[in-house]
Design a protein around this motif. Structure first.
Motif, PDB file in Angstrom:
ATOM      1  N   ASP A 137       0.848  -1.192   0.000  1.00 14.00           N
ATOM      2  CA  ASP A 137       0.000   0.000   0.000  1.00 14.00           C
ATOM      3  C   ASP A 137       0.881   1.238   0.000  1.00 14.00           C
ATOM      4  OD1 ASP A 137      -1.635   2.146   0.558  1.00 14.00           O
ATOM      5  OD2 ASP A 137      -2.494   1.322   2.374  1.00 14.00           O
ATOM      6  N   HIS A 231      -1.875   1.587  -7.555  1.00 12.48           N
ATOM      7  CA  HIS A 231      -2.136   1.228  -6.155  1.00 12.48           C
ATOM      8  C   HIS A 231      -2.774  -0.150  -6.087  1.00 12.48           C
ATOM      9  CE1 HIS A 231      -3.238   1.906  -1.914  1.00 12.48           C
ATOM     10  NE2 HIS A 231      -2.491   2.987  -1.973  1.00 12.48           N
ATOM     11  N   ILE A 232      -2.592  -0.829  -4.965  1.00 14.65           N
ATOM     12  CA  ILE A 232      -3.339  -2.057  -4.748  1.00 14.65           C
ATOM     13  C   ILE A 232      -4.801  -1.696  -4.482  1.00 14.65           C
ATOM     14  CG2 ILE A 232      -1.352  -3.336  -3.877  1.00 14.65           C
ATOM     15  CD1 ILE A 232      -2.550  -2.961  -1.033  1.00 14.65           C
ATOM     16  N   GLN A 234      -7.984  -2.181  -2.378  1.00 16.80           N
ATOM     17  CA  GLN A 234      -8.059  -2.557  -0.971  1.00 16.80           C
ATOM     18  C   GLN A 234      -9.392  -3.171  -0.550  1.00 16.80           C
ATOM     19  OE1 GLN A 234      -6.434   1.532  -0.306  1.00 16.80           O
ATOM     20  NE2 GLN A 234      -5.381   0.577   1.412  1.00 16.80           N
ATOM     21  N   SER A 418      -5.289  -7.249  -4.565  1.00 15.67           N
ATOM     22  CA  SER A 418      -4.615  -7.615  -3.320  1.00 15.67           C
ATOM     23  C   SER A 418      -5.242  -8.932  -2.869  1.00 15.67           C
ATOM     24  CB  SER A 418      -4.827  -6.534  -2.258  1.00 15.67           C
ATOM     25  OG  SER A 418      -4.154  -6.855  -1.065  1.00 15.67           O
ATOM     26  N   SER A 423      -5.583  -5.427   3.365  1.00 15.89           N
ATOM     27  CA  SER A 423      -4.775  -4.213   3.299  1.00 15.89           C
ATOM     28  C   SER A 423      -4.601  -3.658   4.699  1.00 15.89           C
ATOM     29  CB  SER A 423      -5.450  -3.178   2.396  1.00 15.89           C
ATOM     30  OG  SER A 423      -4.685  -1.990   2.327  1.00 15.89           O
ATOM     31  N   HIS A 424      -3.589  -2.802   4.870  1.00 17.09           N
ATOM     32  CA  HIS A 424      -3.264  -2.248   6.194  1.00 17.09           C
ATOM     33  C   HIS A 424      -2.995  -3.384   7.186  1.00 17.09           C
ATOM     34  CE1 HIS A 424      -5.022   2.093   5.700  1.00 17.09           C
ATOM     35  NE2 HIS A 424      -4.102   1.785   4.806  1.00 17.09           N
ATOM     36  N   GLU A 428      -0.962  -8.341   3.988  1.00 16.07           N
ATOM     37  CA  GLU A 428      -1.175  -7.714   2.688  1.00 16.07           C
ATOM     38  C   GLU A 428      -0.240  -8.336   1.649  1.00 16.07           C
ATOM     39  OE1 GLU A 428      -1.686  -3.197   2.507  1.00 16.07           O
ATOM     40  OE2 GLU A 428       0.390  -3.476   1.874  1.00 16.07           O
ATOM     41  N   THR A 430       0.281  -8.806  -2.846  1.00 15.42           N
ATOM     42  CA  THR A 430      -0.078  -8.770  -4.254  1.00 15.42           C
ATOM     43  C   THR A 430       0.919  -9.635  -5.007  1.00 15.42           C
ATOM     44  OG1 THR A 430      -1.117  -6.588  -4.160  1.00 15.42           O
ATOM     45  CG2 THR A 430      -0.326  -7.301  -6.300  1.00 15.42           C
TER      46      THR A 430
END
Length: 455
Positions: A137, A231-232, A234, A418, A423-424, A428, A430
């Motif tokens: 991220d 960006h991934i 989320q 992802s 995420s976070h 996480e 990818t």
């Protein structure tokens, strides 16, 4: 030997069948180069990113801020953030970029173009993380941008526009760097405490910025040709639907309300059920009403009650007061307001039947929806399609630096899956192939923007 060179040779002795094959092949290549929307795309274009290099750099960056237990803490303004930024600046220099740190602490790596009078095409993301966050991220978009520069260098390609790789400061703590660039970081905002402890102003100083001259970091509309962020995704939508590229149509607006439900605190053992003014019971009905209202209309809107405080919070006392937090997100500001009015109407009815009072206090931290540029959406779509990648037009339910940049430049966002939508989190992940897919779409999008006329 290319098809164009073949056609320069005499065709008199060639059989009609062979000639037709070449004509058909040339037509296919031409359509591929134009892409689905007439944009210059990538069939026959040898430019591809180095997947292994992206993975290696992600692993290297992940080491900064990692503790002895393997947990990541590259939170903005910490030592991990400062060390990670220094490493990234060194990578920029190796790629031939000319990095500077602006007054907001943003790292801007500059590459000259053929025409210095043209506004730069900017792309990148951030490298700070939430506490115990993941490795993708922000870093994917940042290192994907650096990979684009490396590929251009390796193929000795000089774009018409100057290029800028921008690594925004403190995205996770409130898109501070991009907010400053858009001219929205206020003196009060500079004095707010950051996640890691210092004020925003103190943190910006620690990473090489100058909060006393924050206005010097502001860009005006027209200063940039475009901003593109990889960006991934989320929310896990791409992973669930097995789609390779998300073409982002916009970033949702977010509005918060603090809701106070007041009843009457009384003895839980002696007060009959039919005369109680139970604030928690009314609040519970309101939570259910929020879910019913949000799901009653088509669309991707979301509504959440994620905070609840009960007073006096005792086994033997009927709750006299409840404060809860309501959040609504959607890509259309008017839809958010329509949903809220219906929730407010339902709350009035709940208050009447429960003999309570319900008040809504709209919070000042609302963010407006930010739409991406339609032409750039088509450019991303064309690049992905020409690469043979599946796509989905989708909104972003999370905030990004692109939300701030949309106020000053045409914006595009590219999402990749992802795993599990996580995420976070340290989990996480990818996949390498998806990392490369996103970076290849970014590369071709930047090249297409460079060739296209400004809208």
């Amino acid at each position: 030997m290319g098809l164009v060179h073949l056609f320069k040779k005499p065709m008199v002795k060639r059989r009609p069948f062979i000639k037709n094959v070449f004509v058909t092949a040339l037509s296919v290549c031409t359509l591929g180069l134009l892409g689905a929307h007439g944009q210059r795309a990538v069939v026959g274009n040898p430019l591809r990113v180095n997947e292994a290099r992206i993975v290696t750099r992600l692993d290297e960056l992940a080491k900064f801020g990692r503790d002895d237990r393997g947990h990541g803490y590259r939170v903005a303004y910490t030592k991990g953030d400062i060390d990670g930024r220094a490493w990234f600046i060194a990578q920029m220099k190796r790629a031939g970029l000319d990095p500077v740190i602006d007054a907001a602490g943003n790292i801007i790596g500059k590459r000259q173009g053929k025409n210095p009078k043209l506004p730069p095409i900017a792309f990148g993301s951030h490298i700070d993380m939430v506490p115990d966050g993941g490795n993708y991220d922000g870093p994917l978009g940042s290192l994907g941008a650096l990979e684009v520069i490396d590929v251009l260098n390796e193929h000795k390609i000089l774009t018409e526009h100057p290029l800028e790789v921008i690594i925004f400061s403190n995205e996770e703590g409130g898109t501070v760097g991009s907010m400053a660039m858009a001219g929205n970081l206020t003196p009060a905002g500079l004095q707010q405490k950051s996640q890691s402890g210092p004020t925003m102003a103190e943190g910006i100083k620690a990473i090489g910025g100058n909060p006393d001259n924050i206005q010097s970091s502001v860009r005006k509309r027209g200063d940039l040709r475009a901003w593109v962020e990889l960006h991934i995704e989320q929310g896990g939508i791409l992973a669930r639907e097995n789609v390779q590229i998300g073409v982002v149509e916009g970033i949702v607006g977010i509005v918060h309300w603090e809701v106070t439900v007041e009843g009457f605190a009384n003895h839980a053992g002696t007060t009959p059920m039919n005369v109680r003014q139970d604030a928690l019971l009314a609040a519970s009905r309101l939570v259910i009403a929020v879910n019913e209202v949000i799901t009653s209309v088509p669309g991707n809107q979301v509504g959440t009650v994620g905070k609840l405080a009960v007073t006096p919070s005792a086994y033997n006392v009927i709750p006299g007061k409840v404060v809860l937090g309501l959040e609504i997100r959607d890509l259309a500001a008017d839809k958010i307001e329509t949903l809220f009015r219906e929730i407010e109407r339902r709350a009035t009815a709940i208050a009447a039947t429960s003999n309570t009072v319900i008040r809504f206090d709209r919070q000042a931290n609302a963010s407006k929806p930010a739409l991406t540029d339609k032409a750039l959406q088509q450019t991303v779509q064309a690049a992905a399609t020409a690469l043979g990648l599946s796509t989905k037009l989708m909104q972003s339910g999370a905030g990004h630096d692109s939300q701030e940049m949309a106020a000053i430049a045409p914006v595009a966002m590219i999402f990749v899956p992802s795993v599990g939508g996580i995420s976070h989190s340290p989990q996480e992940l990818t996949k390498p192939g998806d990392l490369a897919n996103g970076a290849n779409v970014l590369l071709q999008t930047v090249l297409s923007i460079d060739k296209a006329k400004a809208q």
